[in-house]
Scaffold this motif. Sequence first.
Motif, mmCIF file in Angstrom:
data_model
loop_
_atom_site.group_PDB
_atom_site.id
_atom_site.type_symbol
_atom_site.label_atom_id
_atom_site.label_comp_id
_atom_site.label_asym_id
_atom_site.label_seq_id
_atom_site.Cartn_x
_atom_site.Cartn_y
_atom_site.Cartn_z
ATOM 1 N N ASP A 33 0.867 -1.123 0.274
ATOM 2 C CA ASP A 33 -0.035 0.027 0.051
ATOM 3 C C ASP A 33 1.067 1.263 -0.015
ATOM 4 O O ASP A 33 1.383 1.685 1.217
ATOM 5 C CB ASP A 33 -0.932 -0.177 1.178
ATOM 6 C CG ASP A 33 -1.807 1.215 1.374
ATOM 7 O OD1 ASP A 33 -1.730 1.985 0.404
ATOM 8 O OD2 ASP A 33 -2.512 1.406 2.309
ATOM 9 N N THR A 260 -2.895 -3.169 5.247
ATOM 10 C CA THR A 260 -2.143 -4.047 4.506
ATOM 11 C C THR A 260 -0.799 -4.293 5.223
ATOM 12 O O THR A 260 0.348 -3.321 5.629
ATOM 13 C CB THR A 260 -1.515 -3.248 3.255
ATOM 14 O OG1 THR A 260 -2.683 -3.100 2.256
ATOM 15 C CG2 THR A 260 -0.444 -4.245 2.531
ATOM 16 N N ASP A 262 3.093 -6.079 5.137
ATOM 17 C CA ASP A 262 3.750 -6.431 3.978
ATOM 18 C C ASP A 262 4.840 -7.314 4.440
ATOM 19 O O ASP A 262 5.599 -6.866 5.407
ATOM 20 C CB ASP A 262 4.265 -4.957 3.299
ATOM 21 C CG ASP A 262 4.860 -5.012 2.129
ATOM 22 O OD1 ASP A 262 5.185 -6.287 1.695
ATOM 23 O OD2 ASP A 262 5.372 -4.202 1.452
ATOM 24 N N ARG A 289 -5.397 -6.382 3.533
ATOM 25 C CA ARG A 289 -4.550 -7.218 2.463
ATOM 26 C C ARG A 289 -3.284 -7.744 3.120
ATOM 27 O O ARG A 289 -2.686 -7.146 4.291
ATOM 28 C CB ARG A 289 -4.133 -6.422 1.506
ATOM 29 C CG ARG A 289 -5.266 -5.869 0.619
ATOM 30 C CD ARG A 289 -4.721 -5.312 -0.870
ATOM 31 N NE ARG A 289 -3.775 -4.255 -0.616
ATOM 32 C CZ ARG A 289 -2.849 -3.695 -1.616
ATOM 33 N NH1 ARG A 289 -2.721 -4.323 -2.545
ATOM 34 N NH2 ARG A 289 -2.253 -2.479 -1.128
#
Length: 386
Positions: A33, A260, A262, A289
């Motif tokens: 993101d 998000t 990561d 996500r």
Amino acid sequence: MDCNLINIAENAKARFPEIPFPHKKDEYWRFADLNAWNTDALFPHFSIGVPESNPTGKLLEAQEGIDAPNTVAIFDGQGVSANLSSGLSIMPITQAVEKYPNEVAKFYESAIGKFDTLVSTRATGGIVFVLDNDTSAKLNLKVISKLGLSVSSILFIIGNGAKLELMRTFATNAGSFSLTRMKFILAENATVELATFKYSDVNAHTYLRDDFDLANSSTVRDGLAELGISPSRTERNFEVLGNDVNVDSRAFVKSSGSLTHDLRTSQMHRVGGSHSNLSVKSVVGDTARLAFMGVIRVEEDAQQTKAYQSCNSLSLSDSAKTQASPILEIMANDVECSHGCTVSKPDAEEVFYMNQRGLSEADALELITEGFARTTFEHLPFVENI
């Protein structure tokens, strides 16, 4: 190799403005993101001192117990130590650089991205742990971030035949940008068993880069749980530099809301005859996500390598998303390497079964999530009561 810490810091300061923030053409930030890591999102952390924060729940619990035996708490890059196990020592990097100049120089000079370069600008503030040859030690390490910009750099040097059982807890308070770099240098026959828990509050950012250098017959058994409620970036790099190395690394990520998380990993086999296994499990709900990219690279001379990678995601919402990119770069011809990714929803029959026995749907999903996560730490016998 220049190991003048002041020069390292000044060089990093000169490079930092020239390195762009993450952008669409940067493959290493694929699926991330980018709106969470641009100047607008991060500028507030640079402009405030100590944000107001009233941690509760797991975040508060993570910051307690700093006076317990074998515990070191690091507040915004500054370490406070308790009684450590025999054979394990802690020292400022300004002292360690005299005895370990090459290790310290390589640690900082391997910075290539925007955020690990920012850590290098504080090179004189690092901390080094040294575990003597043929000794065993336990350590509970708490990394607590409260400042708007909180930077920590930590180097572990593990001696021949030594074993470290390390429990790491990251607690990032509201409004803080926590940047942490850690490196583990394992000598021959050394072992690191590592359990990591990351908690963060709202309006925070967390960046963590872990590097592992593995010599002959060294072992890493590793479990990581990402449970924060703010954007995170975690990079984990395993450099297999010797024969008969064994790496078993597992990660669990839970993401909800519109976050998000990561995760980037690399398994670099420079020498043959070693084994690495990396497993990622995630639970994503709402519109959250998971952005995962994992690389296995086997060099031409690294024959008889066994390397595996998997990513399994449990989706609790039709709007949640898992984006995974497993990458194999195989130059040798006598290897066993594989990767796989799956995305699934909770089994409707399992949920129905638990509903019939008095559990609400929310409780049923929480129980399924717990079972999904538990395997992250089952190979670490020193971690109890997860």
